[in-house]
Motif scaffolding. Structure first.
Motif, mmCIF file in Angstrom:
data_model
loop_
_atom_site.group_PDB
_atom_site.id
_atom_site.type_symbol
_atom_site.label_atom_id
_atom_site.label_comp_id
_atom_site.label_asym_id
_atom_site.label_seq_id
_atom_site.Cartn_x
_atom_site.Cartn_y
_atom_site.Cartn_z
ATOM 1 N N LYS A 243 0.861 -1.194 0.000
ATOM 2 C CA LYS A 243 0.000 0.000 0.000
ATOM 3 C C LYS A 243 0.891 1.234 0.000
ATOM 4 O O LYS A 243 1.161 1.848 1.033
ATOM 5 N N ASN A 310 2.676 -2.260 6.821
ATOM 6 C CA ASN A 310 2.002 -1.653 5.671
ATOM 7 C C ASN A 310 0.991 -2.594 5.032
ATOM 8 O O ASN A 310 0.014 -2.135 4.419
ATOM 9 N N LYS A 313 -2.659 -1.937 5.803
ATOM 10 C CA LYS A 313 -3.282 -0.749 5.228
ATOM 11 C C LYS A 313 -3.923 -1.064 3.882
ATOM 12 O O LYS A 313 -4.731 -0.287 3.388
ATOM 13 N N SER A 440 6.495 1.338 14.165
ATOM 14 C CA SER A 440 5.465 2.072 13.442
ATOM 15 C C SER A 440 4.447 2.706 14.375
ATOM 16 O O SER A 440 3.982 3.820 14.129
#
Length: 456
Positions: A243, A310, A313, A440
């Motif tokens: 993403k 990621n 997402k 993150s």
């Protein structure tokens, strides 16, 4: 020169054959946790020593799992000569896939290729052979156009609303790159049958025919390397990131699994997937139970098939503009239903697993998917009834993990994970991925402050 195994004189003849063809270096590539090729390259006359196992590495932290340790035990690569490929974009080099072995004479516990081979051997003992086809999506862009807001518009046609998917002119705009990529694919043993624009601006997909599971893992690893190299020849870059931008479609890598029974009189396909493909009204019990096994272990599987922060997402029901994302979030299956984790295609005898993305290590993902499916067959796990409507709207259906942390916790708790990967891998992989999630999650940025400082 010290080697793990005796040198085979036949490999001297192979080295001469390669040298006569213009090859100057050979690369016995082991695969890191991210699915990237790692290795040193060696002068071609050292092929016999390389095949016998003389190239040593300290791979742990470099491998993407565990901490780097300057006093760790070395591992040795043992190449698979059947995978040897002279690289069409630079014929000075020949590439091979290799397994990592310890000096104790056993597979290294963190070697993805060895983990997959163990599951393939277990399947063979049960009378099964597995095939895999993969549909990797990717973004193509000029590096100088990349900004924090997007890739820019690569094609002369520009953005097509509501989506450039299947747009012929968009495909023709980048035909030079696509043609070069498809031609090079053929030279490394991948036969393409379709290419075209995908749902996001600058997003494309090249589809190629399935192979045995290990062969596909080896070829897909080389495919990723190849795509980056071919793109550079055109002043471009490719990305398989799941993403890359919130406002763009995510890039998946659907896994199409086939299964064969192997017996004394040959082999026959187990009718995986939609029974309509076979002109039948009922799908095979093995197919149903295979899906049941995937569902039983779905949340743990996601830690491997969707291995990045990621990745999650992409696994959302809608894009930021409110449109349907086409990425699955529910543990469900359906005939031609792309909102489910599993789709039963109407044009091929396979089960399409839709949640994986191209950041997945195909060796690890293939190993776990195969083990989960066979566990379903062995225990006759019923997947329930198929879903024919939008699965994300069904609150009663169990959901795939929302975050990498959820997936890792499920991975640690699943007994099958430990059978497939072993204690050493589970410990290091879970710690590595949990640290990735924390890196993150823990930082506080401008978006948090802009949203909360004025109100609290």
């Amino acid at each position: 020169m010290d080697t793990l195994r005796p040198i085979d004189p036949a490999h001297k003849d192979k080295a001469k054959e390669l040298a006569d063809a213009g090859v100057r270096y050979v690369t016995a590539s082991w695969i890191d946790i991210f699915g990237r090729s790692r290795a040193k390259s060696h002068p071609v006359h050292l092929l016999p020593e390389l095949m016998a196992g003389f190239a040593r590495y300290t791979p742990r932290g470099i491998n993407g799992i565990g901490a780097m340790d300057p006093v760790e035990e070395e591992v040795t690569t043992l190449p698979d000569l059947d995978t040897l490929t002279v690289l069409p974009w630079d014929t000075r080099f020949a590439w091979m896939a290799a397994d990592m072995w310890s000096d104790r004479g056993e597979p290294f516990s963190l070697c993805p290729r060895s983990i997959l081979k163990q599951q393939i051997d277990r399947a063979a003992e049960q009378g099964y052979r597995c095939t895999l086809g993969v549909e990797p999506e990717f973004y193509l862009y000029r590096p100088e156009d990349l900004t924090s807001g997007g890739f820019g518009v690569l094609t002369a046609t520009g953005a097509i609303e509501p989506s450039p998917a299947y747009d012929v002119e968009t495909t023709y705009d980048v035909a030079d790159f696509l043609d070069d990529a498809v031609t090079t694919m053929g030279q490394i043993g991948l036969d393409a049958f379709a290419l075209g624009a995908e749902g996001g601006v600058n997003q494309f997909e090249i589809d190629f025919y399935y192979k045995d599971l290990l062969q596909m893992a080896d070829r897909l690893t080389l495919f990723r390397l190849m795509m980056h190299q071919v793109a550079k020849r055109h002043g471009l870059a490719v990305s398989f990131m799941p993403k890359p931008f919130a406002n763009l479609w995510g890039s998946g890598a659907h896994f199409n699994l086939g299964l064969y029974e192997v017996g004394g009189s040959g082999e026959s396909v187990l009718r995986l997937g939609n029974p309509a493909v076979h002109g039948e009204e009922e799908w095979s019990k093995e197919s149903k139970y295979f899906v049941g096994g995937l569902f039983q272990h779905a949340r743990a599987l996601t830690a491997i098939t969707n291995p990045l922060v990621n990745s999650y997402k992409r696994l959302t029901p809608r894009l930021v503009d409110g449109s349907v994302s086409w990425a699955p979030i529910k543990i469900a299956y359906g005939p031609n239903n792309r909102s489910c984790m599993i789709r039963l295609p109407e044009n091929r005898p396979a089960i399409e697993v839709r949640n994986p993305d191209a950041s997945a290590n195909v060796y690890l993902a293939g190993a776990f998917l195969l083990a989960a499916g066979l566990d379903g067959i062995a225990n006759e796990i019923d997947p329930g009834e198929p879903i024919t409507e939008l699965a994300s709207d069904r609150d009663e259906i169990q959901r795939l993990p929302r975050t990498l942390l959820e997936a890792v916790e499920a991975f640690e708790a699943d007994e099958l994970s430990h059978q497939v990967f072993g204690k050493d891998f589970i410990t290091d992989y879970a710690a590595t991925k949990r640290a990735e999630w924390e890196r993150s999650h823990l930082p506080v940025g401008d978006a948090d402050r802009n949203a909360h400082l004025p109100y609290f």
